[in-house]
Design an enzyme around this catalytic site. Structure first.
Site, PDB file in Angstrom:
ATOM      1  N   HIS A   1      -4.007 -11.838  -9.121  1.00 32.32           N
ATOM      2  CA  HIS A   1      -2.776 -11.042  -9.048  1.00 32.32           C
ATOM      3  C   HIS A   1      -1.669 -11.960  -8.588  1.00 32.32           C
ATOM      4  CE1 HIS A   1      -5.172 -10.833  -5.415  1.00 32.32           C
ATOM      5  NE2 HIS A   1      -4.025 -10.877  -4.747  1.00 32.32           N
TER       6      HIS A   1
ATOM      7  N   HIS B   1       1.742 -12.229  -6.548  1.00 31.73           N
ATOM      8  CA  HIS B   1       2.586 -11.570  -5.544  1.00 31.73           C
ATOM      9  C   HIS B   1       4.052 -11.860  -5.889  1.00 31.73           C
ATOM     10  CE1 HIS B   1      -0.589 -10.935  -2.337  1.00 31.73           C
ATOM     11  NE2 HIS B   1      -1.170 -11.879  -3.037  1.00 31.73           N
TER      12      HIS B   1
ATOM     13  N   ASP C   1       2.547  -3.651  -2.857  1.00 28.03           N
ATOM     14  CA  ASP C   1       1.479  -4.089  -1.957  1.00 28.03           C
ATOM     15  C   ASP C   1       1.390  -3.119  -0.788  1.00 28.03           C
ATOM     16  OD1 ASP C   1      -0.018  -7.096  -1.435  1.00 28.03           O
ATOM     17  OD2 ASP C   1       0.045  -5.661   0.219  1.00 28.03           O
ATOM     18  N   ILE C   2       0.172  -2.723  -0.448  1.00 25.10           N
ATOM     19  CA  ILE C   2      -0.051  -1.744   0.611  1.00 25.10           C
ATOM     20  C   ILE C   2       0.313  -2.309   1.990  1.00 25.10           C
ATOM     21  CG2 ILE C   2      -2.460  -2.292   1.203  1.00 25.10           C
ATOM     22  CD1 ILE C   2      -3.090   0.684   0.907  1.00 25.10           C
TER      23      ILE C   2
ATOM     24  N   ASN D   1      -2.697 -16.484  -4.657  1.00 29.41           N
ATOM     25  CA  ASN D   1      -3.610 -17.068  -3.677  1.00 29.41           C
ATOM     26  C   ASN D   1      -4.962 -17.322  -4.338  1.00 29.41           C
ATOM     27  OD1 ASN D   1      -1.826 -16.967  -1.449  1.00 29.41           O
ATOM     28  ND2 ASN D   1      -2.253 -14.790  -1.192  1.00 29.41           N
TER      29      ASN D   1
HETATM   30  P1  AMP Z   1      -4.638 -11.620  -1.782  1.00 31.00           P
HETATM   31  O1  AMP Z   1      -4.828 -11.712  -0.289  1.00 31.00           O
HETATM   32  O2  AMP Z   1      -3.770 -12.675  -2.365  1.00 31.00           O
HETATM   33  O3  AMP Z   1      -5.968 -11.493  -2.470  1.00 31.00           O
HETATM   34  O4  AMP Z   1      -3.837 -10.276  -2.015  1.00 31.00           O
HETATM   35  C1  AMP Z   1      -4.439  -9.021  -2.033  1.00 31.00           C
HETATM   36  C2  AMP Z   1      -3.346  -8.063  -1.705  1.00 31.00           C
HETATM   37  O5  AMP Z   1      -3.760  -6.774  -2.102  1.00 31.00           O
HETATM   38  C3  AMP Z   1      -3.016  -7.985  -0.211  1.00 31.00           C
HETATM   39  O6  AMP Z   1      -1.664  -8.369  -0.009  1.00 31.00           O
HETATM   40  C4  AMP Z   1      -3.274  -6.519   0.130  1.00 31.00           C
HETATM   41  O7  AMP Z   1      -2.335  -6.011   1.045  1.00 31.00           O
HETATM   42  C5  AMP Z   1      -3.183  -5.852  -1.232  1.00 31.00           C
HETATM   43  N1  AMP Z   1      -3.924  -4.612  -1.363  1.00 31.00           N
HETATM   44  C6  AMP Z   1      -5.207  -4.369  -1.016  1.00 31.00           C
HETATM   45  N2  AMP Z   1      -5.542  -3.102  -1.314  1.00 31.00           N
HETATM   46  C7  AMP Z   1      -4.450  -2.532  -1.867  1.00 31.00           C
HETATM   47  C8  AMP Z   1      -4.151  -1.233  -2.392  1.00 31.00           C
HETATM   48  N3  AMP Z   1      -5.054  -0.247  -2.389  1.00 31.00           N
HETATM   49  N4  AMP Z   1      -2.915  -1.008  -2.884  1.00 31.00           N
HETATM   50  C9  AMP Z   1      -1.993  -1.988  -2.888  1.00 31.00           C
HETATM   51  N5  AMP Z   1      -2.206  -3.234  -2.412  1.00 31.00           N
HETATM   52  C10 AMP Z   1      -3.416  -3.506  -1.907  1.00 31.00           C
END
Ligand code: AMP
Length: 113
Positions: free
Chosen positions: A101, A103, A31-32, A88
């Site tokens: 996705h 986590h 996760d970024i 989520n």
């Molecule tokens: P959610 O809020 O459950 O939809 O999770 C989306 C997740 O994607 C968040 O925790 C973000 O930090 C992560 N995210 C968004 N863009 C990227 C990316 N380019 N690379 C890795 N993680 C990402």
């Protein structure tokens, strides 16, 4: 054509990200914006917007995501100390990417939920 999700763009190489795990059905990236020492996303290659959109024939895919989460937790040696697997769904849960996705979070003591 429908707009690609950020995860589809990562999978196709349009957005750079290290793929930590990949098989026929899912892939995993860091996760970024990690919320713990270990924060990995396990993502199905098939784009499903939210958990509300899963169908009976997605059952194998969802259980496969959980099994990959378990496998990665073991590989990262947090299986014994503990970890959390979270999906989520929609705004109250804070879903920000509408391509489901899982986590995988751990590597430190997590706050109780
Ligand atoms: P959610 O809020 O459950 O939809 O999770 C989306 C997740 O994607 C968040 O925790 C973000 O930090 C992560 N995210 C968004 N863009 C990227 C990316 N380019 N690379 C890795 N993680 C990402």
């Amino acid at each position: 054509m429908l707009k690609k999700s950020i995860f589809e763009q990562i999978l196709s190489g349009e957005i750079d990200s290290e793929i930590l795990y990949e098989d026929e059905d899912v892939f995993a990236i860091k996760d970024i914006n990690p919320v713990a020492k270990i924060h990995i996303l396990i993502i199905p290659k098939k784009k499903i917007k939210t958990l509300n959109d899963i169908k009976l024939n997605d059952s194998k895919l969802i259980s496969h995501m959980v099994l990959v989460g378990k496998k990665l937790a073991k590989k990262l040696k947090i299986d014994k100390s503990g970890y959390r697997l979270i999906i989520n769904t929609n705004s109250d849960a804070g879903q920000s990417v509408f391509h489901i996705h899982l986590h995988l979070i751990g590597g430190e003591k997590l706050k109780n939920i």
